[in-house]
Design a protein around this motif. Structure first.
Motif, mmCIF file in Angstrom:
data_model
loop_
_atom_site.group_PDB
_atom_site.id
_atom_site.type_symbol
_atom_site.label_atom_id
_atom_site.label_comp_id
_atom_site.label_asym_id
_atom_site.label_seq_id
_atom_site.Cartn_x
_atom_site.Cartn_y
_atom_site.Cartn_z
ATOM 1 N N ALA A 41 0.867 -1.337 -0.163
ATOM 2 C CA ALA A 41 0.094 -0.164 0.071
ATOM 3 C C ALA A 41 0.868 1.318 -0.151
ATOM 4 C CB ALA A 41 -0.717 -0.006 1.242
ATOM 5 N N GLN A 42 2.143 1.129 -0.311
ATOM 6 C CA GLN A 42 2.937 2.474 -0.151
ATOM 7 C C GLN A 42 2.585 3.240 -1.193
ATOM 8 O OE1 GLN A 42 7.063 0.588 -0.542
ATOM 9 N NE2 GLN A 42 7.306 0.407 1.669
ATOM 10 N N ALA A 43 2.743 4.597 -0.772
ATOM 11 C CA ALA A 43 2.630 5.721 -1.967
ATOM 12 C C ALA A 43 3.813 6.318 -2.164
ATOM 13 C CB ALA A 43 1.777 6.865 -1.043
ATOM 14 N N LYS A 44 4.030 6.963 -3.073
ATOM 15 C CA LYS A 44 5.219 7.620 -3.551
ATOM 16 C C LYS A 44 5.738 8.198 -2.340
ATOM 17 C CE LYS A 44 7.157 9.521 -7.872
ATOM 18 N NZ LYS A 44 6.913 10.165 -8.908
ATOM 19 N N PRO A 45 7.085 8.147 -2.049
ATOM 20 C CA PRO A 45 7.789 8.914 -1.149
ATOM 21 C C PRO A 45 7.496 10.437 -1.021
ATOM 22 C CG PRO A 45 9.277 7.496 -2.113
ATOM 23 C CD PRO A 45 8.044 7.522 -2.855
ATOM 24 N N GLY A 46 7.095 11.016 0.330
ATOM 25 C CA GLY A 46 6.745 12.167 0.366
ATOM 26 C C GLY A 46 5.136 12.440 0.152
ATOM 27 N N TYR A 58 0.715 3.978 -4.673
ATOM 28 C CA TYR A 58 1.349 4.246 -6.159
ATOM 29 C C TYR A 58 0.982 3.085 -7.068
ATOM 30 C CZ TYR A 58 4.327 6.228 -9.919
ATOM 31 O OH TYR A 58 4.569 7.036 -10.998
ATOM 32 N N PRO A 59 0.383 3.277 -8.502
ATOM 33 C CA PRO A 59 0.448 4.483 -9.032
ATOM 34 C C PRO A 59 -0.462 5.749 -8.834
ATOM 35 C CG PRO A 59 -0.451 2.879 -10.443
ATOM 36 C CD PRO A 59 -0.153 2.177 -9.129
#
Length: 706
Positions: A41-46, A58-59
């Motif tokens: 479930a990670q989003a783009k860093p920041g 992400y995407p």
């Protein structure tokens, strides 16, 4: 015997260790699963990782630079919703879940077509959704129509071709509608193909619901994930259906270049080849390579999995050494073993010297473990035994006894001995000699270590509802110091039922000597002089209880069966289970009736009030027994009569000599007999105020005897 049980205990220890290891393994697996889920479930860093309750991997993203392209833009509306809600692009398509594997769960508004009872149309709504490059998923979306005069049409585009289909639902009454059934009666559903775009759902009616308007004024239609829909007849009513239902969309990354040229996937990830099955899929998906997990669309989203940390992920034996390598692992044997270290291979075989060392180590460990387990078992049994004794102490009223005895501090009374269960078993020879059975318990004869005979009373209390009676008896008897009252020597509270240890009085009860000729008692020895002596001693003991103790004691169960005789025919009162401690000049009101039929005070029975005169009446019945030789309840073969009433009636009719026991008429002083008879009548007076006190009775009998 303890040694023979060791293997079983060792097995139990091994099982416990294995369960502990299994729990630790499950914990590690849970942690890994949680970590993997978080990585996926990670989003783009920041970038924002979550909108309300929905994770945004992400995407997808909510801000410029956080999503791959406009197709994957999520609008997080925190102005009108708390918690915030995510929507696709700038639409009203409510997103409820985003999955990295290419699925998107959204909420779709329903289409409706409603009428009043006259068939006049009310505002109708179509459900339209424009999906851009996304499509309806092929994982089980259905078109659902709800109504009893209804049909619906779903249309859209399947690739370059248009698509249209429909479903009809009718019914004449709610009696034909079944909850959970959607086969055309009140509810109809058909499966729609995956790959549809620009979905439009139109709700329609055949006859404007004029025939069914009383229970179904509307047609409702929508596309829904079939696993999330369960039909209920409540949906047929106006306003009985939700505003939205969930459906599943399919997303993928479309590009004119190859996946590698576009560099869609990150490190340790690869592209799924595009699938063009009836124009349902032509884009790309990324997935982590074998041995890795995480978000494959991020540049470093797929991380290596350490298979060595989780036994379920590797094939190494227990005696292995597992080495993690990027994307995989290797197995090797520990020092002293040889082989490939795998479960389906040669495994790990101990070297010859190692086998001897292992055998010796196992043997020493077994002996040591046996000693430790034996010691722990001993401590456990001892602790359990102590806990059990504490439990019985509490159940048998030990705390209550301590509290009651503490109130008696400073009073002159011999301290009762506290016996252990083992001591009681030795004293009674394991309860071998029963000398009496009663309603409140059994009595056993025994001998103290100095050969002093004792009587051990074992209460029948098991449910502990009569604990107060037992504690009451113990408290009462412990503060009595009179030669004509059975002396309490001690007690035991650490057994399941409580035990009392009394001095042994071995010549039976007064009841047996007067009434039970068939038991071989020396009834002829009860001359008038002996009977008068017994009466005077009993009266003196009751007088002592009423007026010479710190707090007056009412016995409440005075009867010939509760008067013991020793070898010299000395009277001793016992059985204080029903006794009461009564402050001076106080009358106990609303008391529960205690005692034995034939001896009960008639005034107490009528008023439920208890005074010392209740014991006087009961003693009067005992005097009548001594004078007449009759039982408290006389029987003529047909019915029972009260001895007290018979005695008073005979005395009034001047027939005293006719009812006196013939053995005492011959050897007794007739004047003395008449005086004692008159005293008996006074004791048996129906009104308590007309009865003498026990002190007065004792003084008069003592005067007659001496």
């Amino acid at each position: 015997m303890g040694f023979l049980k060791m293997p079983f205990r060792l097995i139990m220890l091994v099982v416990l260790v294995q369960l502990l290891l299994l729990a630790m393994s499950c914990h590690r697996g849970t942690s890994r699963a949680s970590t993997a889920s978080a990585a996926h479930a990670q989003a783009k860093p920041g970038c924002l990782n979550r909108c309300g309750d929905v994770e945004i991997p992400y995407p997808f993203g909510t801000e410029p630079g956080c999503f791959l392209n406009e197709d994957f833009r999520i609008t997080c509306n925190d102005t009108h919703f708390n918690p915030p809600k995510p929507f696709l692009w700038d639409s009203n398509i409510d997103v409820v879940n985003i999955s990295i594997d290419g699925h998107l769960n959204v909420m779709q508004y329903i289409a409706s077509d409603c009428y009043d009872r006259k068939g006049n149309s009310e505002p109708s709504y179509d459900a339209t959704i424009s999906l851009s490059d996304f499509t309806v998923s092929d994982t089980g979306n259905n078109l659902v129509v709800i109504g009893c005069d209804s049909y619906a049409i779903v249309s859209g585009f399947l690739g370059e071709d248009s698509y249209e289909s429909g479903c009809r639902s009718t019914c004449d009454s709610l009696d034909y509608v079944t909850n959970g059934s959607c086969v055309g009666i009140g509810c109809c559903q058909i499966e729609i193909p995956g790959g549809l775009k620009e979905l439009d759902v139109e709700a329609l009616s055949y006859n404007n619901h004029t025939n069914v308007s009383s229970f179904n004024p509307c047609t409702y239609a929508f596309v829904v994930d079939q696993s999330e829909f369960h039909f209920t007849s409540n949906y047929l009513a106006l306003g009985g259906i939700p505003d939205q239902f969930p459906m599943v969309l399919h997303w993928e990354i479309t590009t004119n270049k190859t996946c590698e040229e576009e560099k869609i996937c990150g490190l340790n990830a690869s592209c799924d080849e595009p699938k063009d099955n009836n124009n349902t899929s032509s884009g790309y998906h990324c997935k982590c390579n074998k041995g890795c997990e995480g978000n494959p669309y991020l540049s470093d989203g797929c991380q290596d999995v350490n298979e060595c940390e989780d036994p379920s992920l590797n094939n190494c034996t227990r005696t292995h050494i597992c080495d993690n390598i990027p994307g995989s692992y290797t197995c090797r044997c520990r020092k002293g073993f040889h082989g490939d270290g795998t479960k389906d291979g040669r495994g790990c075989i101990p070297n010859q010297n190692t086998a001897l060392k292992v055998a010796l180590g196992v043997g020493i460990s077994f002996v040591f473990a046996t000693m430790i387990i034996s010691w722990l078992h001993f401590l456990w049994k001892r602790r359990r035994y102590m806990k059990l004794k504490e439990k019985f102490f509490e159940q048998n009223g030990g705390r209550i006894l301590q509290r009651e005895l503490s109130k008696l501090q400073g009073q002159s009374s011999e301290k009762a001995k506290i016996f252990t269960e083992e001591e009681i078993k030795r004293v009674t020879n394991n309860y071998a000699n029963v000398i009496g059975r009663g309603g409140s318990g059994d009595v056993y004869k025994g001998f103290l270590p100095d050969r002093t005979p004792v009587a051990v009373k074992k209460s029948n209390i098991v449910d502990h509802k009569k604990n107060d009676e037992f504690i009451n008896e113990l408290v009462v008897v412990s503060q009595i110091n009179n030669r004509n009252v059975v002396r309490l020597l001690g007690c035991c509270l650490e057994t399941q039922v409580p035990l009392l240890v009394y001095e042994f009085v071995g010549n039976g009860t007064l009841f047996e000597h007067i009434h039970e000729k068939d038991k071989g008692k020396a009834t002829n020895n009860l001359s008038w002089e002996v009977r008068l002596k017994i009466a005077a001693e009993t009266a003196g003991a009751l007088s002592y209880l009423h007026s010479e103790t710190n707090v007056p004691i009412i016995h409440r169960d005075v009867k010939s069966a509760n008067i013991l005789l020793d070898e010299k025919y000395t009277a001793k009162i016992f059985d204080f289970g029903a006794s009461k401690l009564v402050p001076i000049d106080e009358i106990i009101k609303n008391t529960i009736l205690k005692g034995t039929s034939g001896y009960l005070d008639p005034e107490s029975c009528q008023t439920s009030k208890l005074t010392d005169k209740s014991d006087v009446y009961s003693f009067g019945v005992v005097l009548a027994e001594l004078l007449t030789g009759e039982k408290a309840l006389m029987s003529d073969g047909q019915e029972e009569r009260s001895l007290a009433m018979h005695f008073l009636s005979s005395l009034e009719q001047n027939r005293l000599l006719e009812i006196l026991d013939g053995r005492i008429v011959n050897d007794g002083n007739k004047k003395q007999l008449k005086e004692v008879a008159r005293l008996t009548a006074r004791c048996l007076s129906v009104r308590g105020k007309e009865r003498p006190t026990m002190r007065e009775v004792a003084l008069e009998l003592k005067g007659q005897y001496f």
